[in-house]
Enzyme design. Sequence first.
Site, PDB file in Angstrom:
ATOM      1  CD  GLU A 108       3.890  -2.479  -9.984  1.00 19.85           C
ATOM      2  OE1 GLU A 108       5.120  -2.360 -10.046  1.00 19.85           O
ATOM      3  OE2 GLU A 108       3.315  -3.559  -9.792  1.00 19.85           O
ATOM      4  CB  THR A 125      -1.951   4.386  -4.364  1.00 17.25           C
ATOM      5  OG1 THR A 125      -0.929   3.995  -5.272  1.00 17.25           O
ATOM      6  CG2 THR A 125      -2.854   5.402  -5.025  1.00 17.25           C
ATOM      7  CD  GLU A 126      -1.890   8.080   1.913  1.00 18.81           C
ATOM      8  OE1 GLU A 126      -2.348   9.230   2.039  1.00 18.81           O
ATOM      9  OE2 GLU A 126      -1.107   7.552   2.721  1.00 18.81           O
ATOM     10  N   GLY A 151       0.802  -1.225   0.000  1.00 20.37           N
ATOM     11  CA  GLY A 151       0.000   0.000   0.000  1.00 20.37           C
ATOM     12  C   GLY A 151       0.831   1.270   0.000  1.00 20.37           C
ATOM     13  CB  ILE A 159      -8.476  -7.923 -36.539  1.00 17.06           C
ATOM     14  CG1 ILE A 159      -7.330  -7.052 -37.077  1.00 17.06           C
ATOM     15  CG2 ILE A 159      -8.487  -9.310 -37.210  1.00 17.06           C
ATOM     16  CD1 ILE A 159      -5.935  -7.559 -36.747  1.00 17.06           C
ATOM     17  N   GLY A 192      -1.240   9.581  -5.812  1.00 16.43           N
ATOM     18  CA  GLY A 192      -0.816   8.391  -6.561  1.00 16.43           C
ATOM     19  C   GLY A 192       0.547   8.646  -7.156  1.00 16.43           C
ATOM     20  CB  THR A 236      -3.176  -5.325  -6.323  1.00 17.40           C
ATOM     21  OG1 THR A 236      -3.290  -4.285  -7.292  1.00 17.40           O
ATOM     22  CG2 THR A 236      -3.403  -6.673  -6.991  1.00 17.40           C
ATOM     23  N   GLY A 255     -13.897  -6.978 -35.963  1.00 16.16           N
ATOM     24  CA  GLY A 255     -15.100  -6.267 -36.431  1.00 16.16           C
ATOM     25  C   GLY A 255     -16.143  -6.190 -35.322  1.00 16.16           C
TER      26      GLY A 255
END
Length: 385
Positions: free
Chosen positions: A363, A126-127, A124, A337, A131, A158, A339
């Site tokens: 990251e 990030t807040e 951990g 490709i 970031g 994560t 479609g």
Amino acid sequence: MDFRLTDEQKQIKQMVKEFAESEIKPHVMEWYEAQKFPLDTVKKLGELGVLGAIFPEEYGGAGLSYIDYVNIIEELGVVDSGIGLTVAAHNSLGTGHIYLAGTEEQKKGWLPKLTSGEWLGAWGLTEPGSGSDASSMRTTAVKDGNGWVLNGTKNFITNARYANISVVLAVTDRKDQKHGISAFAIEMDRQGIRPGKKENKLGMRTSDTSEIVLEDCRVGDDNILGKVGYGFIDAMKVLDGGRISIGALAVGIARGAYEAARDYSLQRTAFGKPISDFQAIQFMLADMATEIEASRLLCYRAAAIKDAGEKVTTASAMAKLYASEVAVRATERGVQIFGGYGFIKDFPAEKYYRDVKLCTIGEGTSEIQRMVIARHVLSHTHATI
Ligand SMILES: Cc1cc2nc3c(=O)[nH]c(=O)nc-3n(C[C@H](O)[C@H](O)[C@H](O)COP(=O)(O)OP(=O)(O)OC[C@H]3O[C@@H](n4cnc5c(N)ncnc54)[C@H](O)[C@@H]3O)c2cc1C
């Protein structure tokens, strides 16, 4: 310089490919739609040694190289990058930080559980309010008697909901610009730490992305990872390794999209012939194949530098930047490709297209990678790249 994999490297890659095809592929869309974290399958990856891939055998790891790690993450990425992200965050971030900065006692205590897959790890940094500018974090750890008390919220973490232990970065000295942040490894069953909101995501939906909430969470000095005040510096080293795995994940997603589009182009007919006969389709496939090959080589190069124990900051930023942006392009071409069928969930193209975007963000965004690379090239004007 030899670009070929050894027989052993090929075997490890093949083992993960077979696992992904037999254990993940048949269920993946069901898990994906329900945003279900497939804990049992992740545990089975532990039995295969994948959750301890890059750690020495003395800590229960598989003792593999970063080159092997790139191959493992690529193979998972081809089938389901959400599970690839779970493995990457566990290996190179959570467990990786403990391995990098932990004392011998901490490593002996925690690593065997993590490398075997008995435990899952999270990381951990990030807040909600920080970031890219991670050093402006607000989570605090205040010294109190023999220990520390942590308060704050980490988000987008994560594995947070399934982790048994999380590395958490917190401010220990607000006034110290360079050495004001420290790292703590905290068992998730402690009082005062819990997973918070689970995010509902665009892609990578089999991975868990949740908050970690710290409310007067009391830990001991033996929960500090590395020296007090060196957490952020260590975190940047952890990201150097982690970014290689995001590059590898991007290679896997791009390869999955490319292989699906190539096979489809051989079967789908228009104007009386397979669409692979049209030069427009051929050129898209040719560009995809070439760029994927180049991305993989950048990841291998960064992995080889990491394996040699040299500084890998620029090489890993280049690998992540290039591979992730190539993969975004490749998955977009993949949808094109296919479609109309590229827009439909019965076919694999749209999943790759959604999953891939995380690779240019997690990251460190592409902009942050460019800043890292620019800082290097502008301070090494005498060197050729
Ligand atoms: C699925 C998922 C999983 C994640 N897992 C983890 C995890 O396990 N642990 C963890 O700690 N974090 C994790 N993250 C967080 C991730 O690393 C951050 O989201 C990322 O670093 C970007 O930070 P931010 O979201 O705050 O965006 P911001 O920093 O707010 O950026 C917003 C935009 O501004 C740009 N920008 C910012 N600063 C600059 C600048 N100086 N120059 C130019 N452009 C700039 C960015 O590039 C971006 O385009 C995860 C995120 C997601 C979505």
